[in-house]
Design an enzyme around this catalytic site. Structure first.
Site, short mmCIF file in Angstrom:
data_model
loop_
_atom_site.label_atom_id
_atom_site.label_comp_id
_atom_site.label_asym_id
_atom_site.label_seq_id
_atom_site.Cartn_x
_atom_site.Cartn_y
_atom_site.Cartn_z
CD GLU A 127 -13.61 55.11 63.34
OE1 GLU A 127 -14.07 56.29 64.13
OE2 GLU A 127 -13.80 55.11 62.09
CG ASN A 183 -15.80 63.23 62.88
OD1 ASN A 183 -15.09 61.98 63.08
ND2 ASN A 183 -16.63 63.01 62.14
#
Length: 438
Positions: free
Chosen positions: A234, A332
């Protein structure tokens, strides 16, 4: 209609091309419309549309969708229900991934089971309202000495929502913890013992890269018959080694379980020849990639006061060309990693279509938010095959050309029963005598 045993015929539905057999007829350059017969909470048949109500029996309730879009129940393959809705209490958050992690660590000190249950339950409700039938959430597991308080709460919520939403759970632990082989085995044992739907996970990043730790993670998963789900690369560091390490370790172990690698942003930063060779290797293994367009755009190449130059999205087109399963997910929602979001996979698809320049989002890419089997060890039958649960999302105001725009007004069916929205009056018109006589 409220009886799950009642028959319902959805006439003239526009289904995506990927869901239809190769010999499905065409009409004006698009797939012909479909008649979908439902009864007993199951799909009875999906046939090219024709006049009348044949195929479901004339006693069936009939809705004429007149070309409105229809999708199977949605899948949101990468969430963080333990963190969700914490944003209002965090104050200022430094930009970027590491700043978000710091803010989350500070907030986590005040979490209670009741707090997690309330926030995660709200997220589940939103996902159910959006039409999702299958979710996978990660759960921060950073303390090597004890389980996080959110882990049993998420299991309880999975049980509470059983029959409405399938909720899978993944421990999100930094790769460094797996350097301790004993810890890796204990954690895998605890995850396996925590009930169905649990997966072994980890955060794999250039800041914690350790090939021996990754070996322990996959060995422990294999020992306890667990599939694996990783936050992998990431970052926009061309030197990130996580995905390549996963390929090498799986190959060396002969790992047979499904491994899901989320983010893999670093692929977009690598030289093309290196990235393509790595994707070729991924295609030979049971690996699914999950792209998270909203959060990756917000966190990658993020510096205060500077417009980002890079998109942060992994190579979804190139992966798809090689036959690698690719899903898009919300990630998220309203926490320090991402201030927006609504647990609607079609929001992720809309942004992904724009950022990755995806052609034909409805016909070619809507499978990226519908294929729950791409999270399983062996990809299975397509949704909406005869005998499958009659879970559908109907979009009365969208069209295949502008999709996913105007997909917010929707009608959600579970086991053939509307649980959100009502059919427009135009769908309920009686068939003409000519149609009934056909």
């Amino acid at each position: 209609m409220s009886d799950p045993g009642a028959a319902l015929l959805l006439r003239n539905a526009r289904l995506p091309r990927w869901l239809l057999p190769a010999d499905w007829p065409g009409q004006g350059g698009a797939p012909a419309l479909a008649d979908i017969a439902l009864a007993g909470g199951r799909v009875q048949s999906v046939l090219p549309a024709r006049p009348g109500a044949a195929g479901a029996g004339r006693a069936a309730e009939t809705w004429d969708l007149a070309g409105a879009l229809a999708l199977p129940g949605l899948v949101d393959a990468h969430l963080h229900l333990d963190k969700t809705f914490t944003l209002p209490r965090l104050g200022a958050v430094e930009p970027g991934l590491l700043g978000a992690i710091d803010a989350m660590m500070r907030d986590k000190a005040g979490w209670t089971p009741g707090d997690v249950r309330q926030r995660a339950g709200r997220g589940l409700l939103w996902a159910w309202q959006a039409g999702s039938v299958h979710l996978r959430t990660h759960c921060d597991w950073w303390d090597p000495a004890q389980q996080p308080i959110a882990w049993p709460v998420l299991r309880e919520l999975a049980e509470d929502w059983q029959g409405r939403v399938r909720l899978e759970r993944v421990n999100l632990s930094p790769l460094t913890l797996y350097a301790d082989r004993d810890w890796a085995w204990r954690t895998a044992r605890d995850v396996a013992a925590s009930g169905p739907g649990a997966r072994l996970g980890g955060f794999v990043h250039s800041t914690n890269w350790d090939p021996q730790a990754l070996m322990h993670l996959l060995q422990a998963a294999q020992a306890f018959d667990l599939d694996v789900d990783l936050h992998c690369d990431e970052e926009l560091n061309a030197g990130a080694q996580g995905l390549a390490g996963v390929v090498a370790t799986m190959t060396g172990l002969g790992f047979q379980g499904r491994v899901v690698c989320g983010h893999v942003c670093a692929l977009a930063a690598k030289p093309e020849a290196e990235a393509f060779a790595l994707l070729d290797a991924v295609a030979r293994l049971p690996i699914t990639l999950v792209a998270l367009p909203v959060t990756n755009l917000l966190l990658q190449d993020a510096t205060a006061g500077r417009t980002p130059r890079q998109r942060g999205l992994t190579l979804v087109k190139e992966a798809r060309e090689r036959g690698i399963p690719v899903l898009l997910a919300s990630d998220n929602v309203q926490d320090p990693f991402c201030p927006v979001g609504g647990y609607d996979p079609l929001e992720a698809l809309l942004l992904g279509a724009a950022v990755a320049q995806l052609g034909q989002p409805f016909d070619a890419w809507s499978d990226a938010v519908c294929r729950a089997d791409w999270l399983a060890r062996t990809p299975g039958a397509l949704p909406l095959t005869p005998g499958a649960s009659a879970d559908l999302v109907l979009l009365p105001e969208a069209d295949a050309w502008g999709f996913p725009s105007r997909s917010q007004p929707r009608l959600v069916l579970r086991a053939g029963v509307p649980v959100r929205g009502t059919p427009p009056a135009a769908w309920l018109r009686a068939p003409s005598p000519e149609e009934l006589a056909a």
